[in-house]
Design a protein around this motif. Structure first.
Motif, PDB file in Angstrom:
ATOM      1  N   ARG A 189       1.422  -1.298  -0.110  1.00  0.00           N
ATOM      2  CA  ARG A 189      -0.056  -0.039   0.265  1.00  0.00           C
ATOM      3  C   ARG A 189       1.052   1.038  -0.165  1.00  0.00           C
ATOM      4  O   ARG A 189       0.795   1.946  -1.357  1.00  0.00           O
ATOM      5  CB  ARG A 189      -1.262  -0.052   1.083  1.00  0.00           C
ATOM      6  CG  ARG A 189      -2.582   0.708   1.117  1.00  0.00           C
ATOM      7  CD  ARG A 189      -3.484   0.680   2.634  1.00  0.00           C
ATOM      8  NE  ARG A 189      -3.349  -0.221   1.847  1.00  0.00           N
ATOM      9  CZ  ARG A 189      -4.503  -0.592   3.185  1.00  0.00           C
ATOM     10  NH1 ARG A 189      -5.217  -0.483   4.730  1.00  0.00           N
ATOM     11  NH2 ARG A 189      -5.241  -2.104   2.392  1.00  0.00           N
ATOM     12  N   LYS A 190       2.052   1.230   0.788  1.00  0.00           N
ATOM     13  CA  LYS A 190       2.777   2.846   1.127  1.00  0.00           C
ATOM     14  C   LYS A 190       3.287   2.506  -0.469  1.00  0.00           C
ATOM     15  O   LYS A 190       3.588   3.878  -1.091  1.00  0.00           O
ATOM     16  CB  LYS A 190       4.187   2.106   2.013  1.00  0.00           C
ATOM     17  CG  LYS A 190       3.179   2.135   3.428  1.00  0.00           C
ATOM     18  CD  LYS A 190       4.811   2.777   4.324  1.00  0.00           C
ATOM     19  CE  LYS A 190       5.478   1.467   4.119  1.00  0.00           C
ATOM     20  NZ  LYS A 190       6.416   1.814   5.142  1.00  0.00           N
ATOM     21  N   LYS A 191       3.935   1.665  -0.978  1.00  0.00           N
ATOM     22  CA  LYS A 191       4.077   1.490  -2.507  1.00  0.00           C
ATOM     23  C   LYS A 191       3.779   2.001  -3.483  1.00  0.00           C
ATOM     24  O   LYS A 191       4.004   2.913  -4.752  1.00  0.00           O
ATOM     25  CB  LYS A 191       4.768   0.264  -3.163  1.00  0.00           C
ATOM     26  CG  LYS A 191       5.694  -0.004  -4.383  1.00  0.00           C
ATOM     27  CD  LYS A 191       6.169  -1.074  -4.795  1.00  0.00           C
ATOM     28  CE  LYS A 191       7.031  -1.430  -6.285  1.00  0.00           C
ATOM     29  NZ  LYS A 191       6.211  -0.272  -6.751  1.00  0.00           N
ATOM     30  N   ALA A 192       1.823   1.598  -3.310  1.00  0.00           N
ATOM     31  CA  ALA A 192       1.591   1.931  -4.125  1.00  0.00           C
ATOM     32  C   ALA A 192       1.189   3.594  -4.148  1.00  0.00           C
ATOM     33  O   ALA A 192       0.856   4.191  -5.022  1.00  0.00           O
ATOM     34  CB  ALA A 192      -0.231   1.796  -4.040  1.00  0.00           C
ATOM     35  N   TYR A 193       1.048   4.104  -2.796  1.00  0.00           N
ATOM     36  CA  TYR A 193       1.027   5.874  -2.663  1.00  0.00           C
ATOM     37  C   TYR A 193       1.995   6.106  -2.871  1.00  0.00           C
ATOM     38  O   TYR A 193       1.789   7.304  -3.629  1.00  0.00           O
ATOM     39  CB  TYR A 193       0.798   5.949  -0.653  1.00  0.00           C
ATOM     40  CG  TYR A 193      -0.664   5.671  -0.722  1.00  0.00           C
ATOM     41  CD1 TYR A 193      -1.637   6.709  -0.820  1.00  0.00           C
ATOM     42  CD2 TYR A 193      -1.045   4.584  -0.413  1.00  0.00           C
ATOM     43  CE1 TYR A 193      -3.335   6.548  -0.740  1.00  0.00           C
ATOM     44  CE2 TYR A 193      -2.434   4.816   0.642  1.00  0.00           C
ATOM     45  CZ  TYR A 193      -3.672   5.347   0.393  1.00  0.00           C
ATOM     46  OH  TYR A 193      -5.109   5.960   0.945  1.00  0.00           O
ATOM     47  N   ALA A 194       3.158   6.055  -2.818  1.00  0.00           N
ATOM     48  CA  ALA A 194       4.759   6.079  -3.077  1.00  0.00           C
ATOM     49  C   ALA A 194       4.593   7.042  -4.526  1.00  0.00           C
ATOM     50  O   ALA A 194       4.643   7.955  -5.537  1.00  0.00           O
ATOM     51  CB  ALA A 194       5.915   6.328  -3.014  1.00  0.00           C
ATOM     52  N   ASP A 195       4.076   6.014  -5.364  1.00  0.00           N
ATOM     53  CA  ASP A 195       3.857   5.487  -6.893  1.00  0.00           C
ATOM     54  C   ASP A 195       2.777   6.508  -7.703  1.00  0.00           C
ATOM     55  O   ASP A 195       2.891   7.182  -8.384  1.00  0.00           O
ATOM     56  CB  ASP A 195       3.591   4.212  -7.620  1.00  0.00           C
ATOM     57  CG  ASP A 195       5.004   3.347  -7.512  1.00  0.00           C
ATOM     58  OD1 ASP A 195       6.137   3.661  -7.246  1.00  0.00           O
ATOM     59  OD2 ASP A 195       4.709   1.681  -7.703  1.00  0.00           O
ATOM     60  N   PHE A 196       2.358   7.067  -7.234  1.00  0.00           N
ATOM     61  CA  PHE A 196       0.669   7.709  -7.687  1.00  0.00           C
ATOM     62  C   PHE A 196       0.882   8.524  -7.131  1.00  0.00           C
ATOM     63  O   PHE A 196       0.977   9.592  -8.152  1.00  0.00           O
ATOM     64  CB  PHE A 196      -1.042   6.826  -6.490  1.00  0.00           C
ATOM     65  CG  PHE A 196      -1.858   8.133  -6.938  1.00  0.00           C
ATOM     66  CD1 PHE A 196      -2.242   7.910  -8.162  1.00  0.00           C
ATOM     67  CD2 PHE A 196      -1.954   9.551  -6.047  1.00  0.00           C
ATOM     68  CE1 PHE A 196      -3.476   9.038  -8.145  1.00  0.00           C
ATOM     69  CE2 PHE A 196      -3.045  10.069  -6.218  1.00  0.00           C
ATOM     70  CZ  PHE A 196      -3.674   9.559  -7.781  1.00  0.00           C
ATOM     71  N   TYR A 197       1.384   9.328  -5.970  1.00  0.00           N
ATOM     72  CA  TYR A 197       1.696  10.742  -6.133  1.00  0.00           C
ATOM     73  C   TYR A 197       3.295  11.308  -6.462  1.00  0.00           C
ATOM     74  O   TYR A 197       3.907  12.371  -6.793  1.00  0.00           O
ATOM     75  CB  TYR A 197       2.316  10.515  -4.153  1.00  0.00           C
ATOM     76  CG  TYR A 197       0.869  10.833  -3.846  1.00  0.00           C
ATOM     77  CD1 TYR A 197      -0.240  12.121  -4.007  1.00  0.00           C
ATOM     78  CD2 TYR A 197      -0.455  10.311  -3.090  1.00  0.00           C
ATOM     79  CE1 TYR A 197      -1.382  11.880  -3.924  1.00  0.00           C
ATOM     80  CE2 TYR A 197      -1.334   9.776  -2.277  1.00  0.00           C
ATOM     81  CZ  TYR A 197      -2.184  11.043  -2.938  1.00  0.00           C
ATOM     82  OH  TYR A 197      -2.921  11.578  -2.309  1.00  0.00           O
ATOM     83  N   TYR A 247       1.909  13.296  -9.932  1.00  0.00           N
ATOM     84  CA  TYR A 247       0.180  13.590  -9.210  1.00  0.00           C
ATOM     85  C   TYR A 247       1.091  15.171  -9.405  1.00  0.00           C
ATOM     86  O   TYR A 247       1.016  15.451  -9.331  1.00  0.00           O
ATOM     87  CB  TYR A 247       0.433  12.871  -7.792  1.00  0.00           C
ATOM     88  CG  TYR A 247      -1.312  13.352  -7.802  1.00  0.00           C
ATOM     89  CD1 TYR A 247      -2.842  12.939  -8.597  1.00  0.00           C
ATOM     90  CD2 TYR A 247      -1.905  14.151  -6.411  1.00  0.00           C
ATOM     91  CE1 TYR A 247      -4.117  13.432  -8.231  1.00  0.00           C
ATOM     92  CE2 TYR A 247      -2.946  15.312  -6.711  1.00  0.00           C
ATOM     93  CZ  TYR A 247      -4.327  14.572  -7.499  1.00  0.00           C
ATOM     94  OH  TYR A 247      -5.454  14.839  -7.105  1.00  0.00           O
TER      95      TYR A 247
END
Length: 75
Positions: free
Chosen positions: A45-53, A56
């Motif tokens: 989840r932390k990796k997915a948030y980091a990839d998204f932002y 962004y």
């Protein structure tokens, strides 16, 4: 008639002996589940948030939503 006498069951300290075994087992299971959650869910989840932002752009996103008519107070 020959009736064999059964051995007396171990009663003294039985609860403490069984609790010790089950507490150790429960601790091992709890640590395993916590590690599985940390590496299977939280890190992903932390990796997915980091990839998204990472790329962004909030203003671009705002403009797309404004053009789509989501906001009523802006034109």
């Amino acid at each position: 008639m020959a009736s064999g006498a059964l051995a007396k069951p171990q009663m003294r300290g039985l609860l403490a002996k069984r609790l010790r075994f089950h507490i150790v087992g429960a601790f091992i299971v709890a640590v395993g589940v916590a590690c599985a959650y940390k590496f299977g869910v939280a890190e992903q989840r932390k990796k997915a948030y980091a990839d998204f932002y990472r790329n962004y752009d909030s203003m671009k996103d705002f403009e797309e939503m404004r053009r789509a008519g989501i906001f009523q107070s802006t034109k």
